[in-house]
Design a protein around this motif. Structure first.
Motif, mmCIF file in Angstrom:
data_model
loop_
_atom_site.group_PDB
_atom_site.id
_atom_site.type_symbol
_atom_site.label_atom_id
_atom_site.label_comp_id
_atom_site.label_asym_id
_atom_site.label_seq_id
_atom_site.Cartn_x
_atom_site.Cartn_y
_atom_site.Cartn_z
ATOM 1 N N UNK A 1 34.472 39.014 39.765
ATOM 2 C CA UNK A 1 35.930 39.094 39.593
ATOM 3 C C UNK A 1 36.169 39.110 38.092
ATOM 4 N N UNK A 2 36.768 40.159 37.588
ATOM 5 C CA UNK A 2 36.927 40.247 36.132
ATOM 6 C C UNK A 2 38.398 40.236 35.740
ATOM 7 N N UNK A 3 38.619 39.813 34.503
ATOM 8 C CA UNK A 3 39.976 39.763 33.958
ATOM 9 C C UNK A 3 40.011 40.614 32.697
ATOM 10 N N UNK A 4 41.206 40.945 32.252
ATOM 11 C CA UNK A 4 41.354 41.779 31.066
ATOM 12 C C UNK A 4 42.600 41.321 30.311
ATOM 13 N N UNK A 5 42.372 40.649 29.184
ATOM 14 C CA UNK A 5 43.487 40.050 28.438
ATOM 15 C C UNK A 5 44.520 41.106 28.038
ATOM 16 N N UNK A 6 44.050 42.303 27.695
ATOM 17 C CA UNK A 6 44.973 43.371 27.287
ATOM 18 C C UNK A 6 45.946 43.742 28.398
ATOM 19 N N UNK A 7 45.428 43.864 29.616
ATOM 20 C CA UNK A 7 46.303 44.203 30.744
ATOM 21 C C UNK A 7 47.213 43.034 31.105
ATOM 22 N N UNK A 8 46.694 41.800 31.017
ATOM 23 C CA UNK A 8 47.540 40.628 31.284
ATOM 24 C C UNK A 8 48.728 40.605 30.330
ATOM 25 N N UNK A 9 48.466 40.882 29.056
ATOM 26 C CA UNK A 9 49.549 40.882 28.067
ATOM 27 C C UNK A 9 50.564 41.971 28.387
ATOM 28 N N UNK A 10 50.030 43.141 28.729
ATOM 29 C CA UNK A 10 50.893 44.285 28.987
ATOM 30 C C UNK A 10 51.853 44.007 30.134
ATOM 31 N N UNK A 11 51.370 43.298 31.150
ATOM 32 C CA UNK A 11 52.184 43.081 32.347
ATOM 33 C C UNK A 11 52.712 41.647 32.453
#
Lengths: 327, 327
Positions: free
Chosen positions: B35-45
């Motif tokens: 299960x992976x996360x992505x700080x850039x996408x979290x910030x964007x949304x």
């Protein structure tokens, strides 16, 4: 004390201690990237392969490790005047992000013909960009002017000892997760990654060999190692656009001492290696990262029954222009 | 006893118990994908996103879970006569590999115009391939002949309860690693993944909503849910070629009960979502897997401050033909 420590780390070659110090320093900022395996590739090569996925590193490349170590090593006084470099690639983005995380300015000199995508990536991390004529002379002149005007500290993309130490932290993590490797492969351009890797491996796992992989069309490191002196890269031609640079004094000295050999890889094998990783491992790597995989495909290294670490250096591929699709 | 258990699992809808049984059954064979996360996408949304990477599953797609559960649920007698299905995609490869792992035969009916790459992938797992006329009629006829001749057990690509239960195991693992999600998104074609996901979530995390994402050009599940009956997919047009099928009786019944809503996604958003994941997360996903990401890009779901699970269903993209490159 502060001064003498800086003097030592800035002006002597890095060693295992400096790599371990770097690992502690960058831990709050850099990703500990995963080490992944692929049963299909293991079967194909009758080997155990451990891929260190620096394509998942911040800014998409191992370069963040070295830049981060250099930026967070600066004294408060020096840091307050910012950092600068010339690069249109991963080091520029890495330095800009490291500076942003420390809350300081970054000044990046880029050729005026750099692609919009690269300019946008670097300025997206808050860097101030200065365009130069696309020549070594133009670049040096603009860089000197910027450093003169700002008082910023120049962070060399690969020959800076703190940068080398930072790059070595990837191999430290790789060896923690896959101890007892027979060999570790890394691509070589300026040599920051390969020299850092070689130092880490020499210090932590004396029986492990380190091999560099270099494009045939940019084989200056191979020739430098053969001839025992730095042979500059002249008009290199390769899809692996992160590996165009010549070795530096520091990276050459370390590679000469600690790297067993450098193998060269054809363009066809680099492209096939890149595609192999995308297709079978379902991860995006850039052409430069595919060079060690290409070396394996070409049978340049005897793998049979070996435990092999491969550092996948980065994932910033141009998705509009894949090297196996002719436009 | 054996018989009555098979009767139950084959002819009634699956439930949380059957999913947990599937999880135990497939554990020795299937990957527990990251299960992976992505700080850039979290910030964007402005959200916390957890991506369940079934592109890293065996055969490159979640389909292996369901096929594996079905194959390893067969009695020794039935298994000895093999398994069969009609598919030119991920289910065929999944069933072939699962059969290979159990040491039994697999018979796959594929249209005679299926791409060489797909045929090679399936026969690479040891399947015996039967070509049919590329029509529903031709497919059914050839499938019936093959089953008649071999005595193999037909494993439906999505409406088989054991297949649905197997697909649900991805959500079980997702919830173990990211508990307390507000919402889980999955793409919907035939509905195997979405119904399995919905059952798992309903059983394990009652406050978590489940939303299906479907291409606008293949919106039969959306319309089926609106009208309360299965609306067959007629001439669907979408880049998400894994999602062309209509719902089945079983998947529809489960989706109707446990899925909050189905949102539809434009082709542009699917392609942009796919590229986003490749570019920022450095992983290869296929167009069908990008549909939930496209839904997020289009703002179809209110994400703000939410913890969101996204099942990235597979990674078998055609690397010779990327949807954002016009050939």
């Amino acid at each position: 004390m502060q001064h003498s420590r800086r003097y030592l780390t800035m002006n002597s070659l890095p060693d295992l201690d400096s790599i371990q110090e770097a690992a502690r320093r960058i831990r709050p900022y850099a990703h500990r990237t995963p080490v992944v395996t692929c049963a299909g590739l293991d079967d194909m090569w009758n080997a155990e392969l451990y891929f260190k996925c620096e394509n998942f590193q911040k800014v998409g490349a191992f370069k963040f490790r070295g830049a981060c170590n250099a930026v967070f090593s600066l004294s408060a006084g020096k840091a307050s005047r910012g950092v600068g470099t010339h690069s249109s690639g991963n080091h520029a983005a890495a330095l800009a992000l490291a500076a942003q995380l420390r809350g300081i300015r970054s000044f990046i000199v880029m050729p005026k013909n750099a692609s919009e995508v690269k300019v946008a990536a670097v300025s997206g991390y808050g860097a101030e960009i200065f365009f130069c004529e696309p020549s070594e002379d133009g670049r040096e002149r603009t860089m000197a002017e910027v450093l003169e005007k700002t008082g910023a500290t120049f962070i060399h993309p690969f020959d800076n000892p703190l940068v080398i130490a930072g790059q070595g932290t990837a191999a430290v993590e790789l060896l923690e997760e896959a101890p007892g490797l027979d060999v570790v492969l890394a691509p070589v351009g300026g040599g920051g990654l390969l020299s850092g890797t070689a130092l880490a491996v020499a210090g932590l796992s004396t029986d492990t060999r380190v091999i560099g992989a270099e494009p045939e069309g940019a084989d200056d490191a191979y020739r430098s190692l053969q001839e025992g002196r730095i042979i500059p890269s002249v008009n290199p031609q390769t899809v692996a656009d992160g590996l165009l640079t010549s070795l530096g004094q520091n990276t050459f000295a370390i590679i000469r001492e600690h790297v067993e050999q450098i193998v060269t890889v054809s363009e066809e094998a680099i492209i096939a290696g890149m595609r192999h990783v995308w297709e079978r491992m379902k991860i995006v790597i850039e052409p430069s990262a595919a060079v060690p995989v290409g070396a394996l495909l070409e049978g340049k290294i005897d793998l049979s029954g070996q435990r092999v670490g491969v550092i996948l250096s980065g994932g910033n591929a141009d998705l509009d222009k894949l090297p196996w699709i002719s436009n």
